[in-house]
Design an enzyme around this catalytic site. Structure first.
Site, short mmCIF file in Angstrom:
data_model
loop_
_atom_site.label_atom_id
_atom_site.label_comp_id
_atom_site.label_asym_id
_atom_site.label_seq_id
_atom_site.Cartn_x
_atom_site.Cartn_y
_atom_site.Cartn_z
N ARG A 88 0.83 -1.21 0.00
CA ARG A 88 0.00 0.00 0.00
C ARG A 88 0.86 1.26 0.00
O ARG A 88 0.33 2.36 -0.09
CB ARG A 88 -0.86 0.06 1.26
CG ARG A 88 -2.06 -0.86 1.31
CD ARG A 88 -3.25 -0.27 0.64
NE ARG A 88 -4.52 -0.21 1.30
CZ ARG A 88 -5.39 -1.21 1.47
NH1 ARG A 88 -5.09 -2.44 1.14
NH2 ARG A 88 -6.58 -0.98 1.97
N ARG A 127 -21.43 -1.65 -0.83
CA ARG A 127 -20.90 -3.01 -0.67
C ARG A 127 -21.48 -3.67 0.59
O ARG A 127 -21.58 -3.03 1.63
CB ARG A 127 -19.38 -2.88 -0.58
CG ARG A 127 -18.63 -4.14 -0.37
CD ARG A 127 -17.24 -4.01 -0.88
NE ARG A 127 -16.40 -3.11 -0.09
CZ ARG A 127 -15.13 -2.86 -0.37
NH1 ARG A 127 -14.56 -3.42 -1.43
NH2 ARG A 127 -14.42 -2.05 0.39
P1 AMP Z 1 -8.88 -3.55 2.57
O1 AMP Z 1 -9.74 -4.69 2.97
O2 AMP Z 1 -7.75 -3.94 1.67
O3 AMP Z 1 -9.68 -2.38 2.04
O4 AMP Z 1 -8.18 -3.01 3.91
C1 AMP Z 1 -8.94 -2.52 4.99
C2 AMP Z 1 -8.06 -1.72 5.92
O5 AMP Z 1 -7.01 -2.56 6.44
C3 AMP Z 1 -7.33 -0.55 5.29
O6 AMP Z 1 -8.12 0.63 5.23
C4 AMP Z 1 -6.14 -0.40 6.24
O7 AMP Z 1 -6.54 0.22 7.45
C5 AMP Z 1 -5.80 -1.84 6.55
N1 AMP Z 1 -4.83 -2.40 5.59
C6 AMP Z 1 -5.03 -3.41 4.70
N2 AMP Z 1 -3.92 -3.67 4.00
C7 AMP Z 1 -2.98 -2.79 4.45
C8 AMP Z 1 -1.62 -2.56 4.10
N3 AMP Z 1 -0.99 -3.24 3.16
N4 AMP Z 1 -0.97 -1.58 4.79
C9 AMP Z 1 -1.57 -0.86 5.77
N5 AMP Z 1 -2.86 -1.03 6.12
C10 AMP Z 1 -3.56 -2.00 5.47
#
Ligand code: AMP
Length: 220
Positions: A88, A127
């Protein structure tokens, strides 16, 4: 087919839905850091306790916490995987390269699912995720057969707490600032392909399979 892949894209671009489809077809492991972190939060692990506040606020979880949940899985010697939601930011991309290079198993391809900014908000706030199996529906674009009930397992559908409109603006800002520049990072390394994510799900899956299949370790 096998290979080591990264799926890039803004929140709401359809990474999770597409990753599940593509991984089943390619027989590679789907590694979603969002799913791993949500699991850590649910089970109350030390990583989950550190991650929760950041996730609720739509901010990135500190790199060390994400590394701890992800590399525990990657270091298991997974041969084929598709990363969804990781990296990210640049530090994460460099750390991934460092580890994969050290193991002599660099990435094979990175695909960005491209969706225009103006469509992302509605895709996220509409969603609905199954509490039981994690399958994703959408109140408009992927309506369940019975309202509030998962088509796959009959579980209850709910909105992720960070999919509420109040948090989404923050997530999109973080994406633009920290994650979108990774497109250039991977393009510079000759790894990036882009797929138009503003179409029906089957067309996107077909394009992803074509882009990844070309770079799979058995496709060479
Ligand atoms: P997602 O399901 O990928 O939208 O992730 C949900 C939340 O998890 C994000 O908004 C971040 O708070 C955290 N998160 C997921 N992947 C990462 C990552 N690679 N680095 C930092 N935070 C992450």
């Amino acid at each position: 087919m096998s290979g080591r892949f990264v799926l890039l894209g803004a929140p709401g671009a359809g990474k999770g839905t597409q990753a599940k489809r593509v991984c089943t077809r390619l027989g590679v492991e789907h590694l979603s850091t969002g799913d791993l972190l949500r699991h850590a939060v649910r089970t109350g692990s030390p990583a989950g306790k550190k991650a929760k506040g950041y996730m609720d606020a739509g901010k990135l979880v500190p790199d060390e916490v994400v590394f701890s949940v992800l590399f525990e899985r990657l270091d298991d010697g997974l041969d084929g995987f598709l990363l969804d939601g990781f990296p990210r930011n640049r530090v994460q991309a460099e750390e991934l390269d460092r580890r994969l290079d050290a193991a002599g198993t660099p990435l094979d391809a990175v695909v960005d699912i491209d969706v225009p900014d103006e469509h992302l908000l509605g895709r996220i706030t509409g969603r609905r995720v199954c509490k039981v199996c994690g399958n994703v529906h959408h109140v408009e674009f992927m309506r369940p057969r019975v309202e509030g009930v998962c088509d796959v397992c009959g579980g209850e559908l709910q909105q992720r707490s960070d999919d509420r409109a109040e948090v989404v603006g923050q997530r999109l800002a973080v994406y633009r600032e920290q994650t979108a520049p990774l497109q250039a990072y991977y393009a510079d390394r000759g790894l990036l392909a882009t797929v138009d994510g503003d179409r029906d799900a089957d067309a996107i899956t077909d394009d992803l399979l074509a882009a990844l299949g070309e770079h799979s370790t058995e496709g060479r």
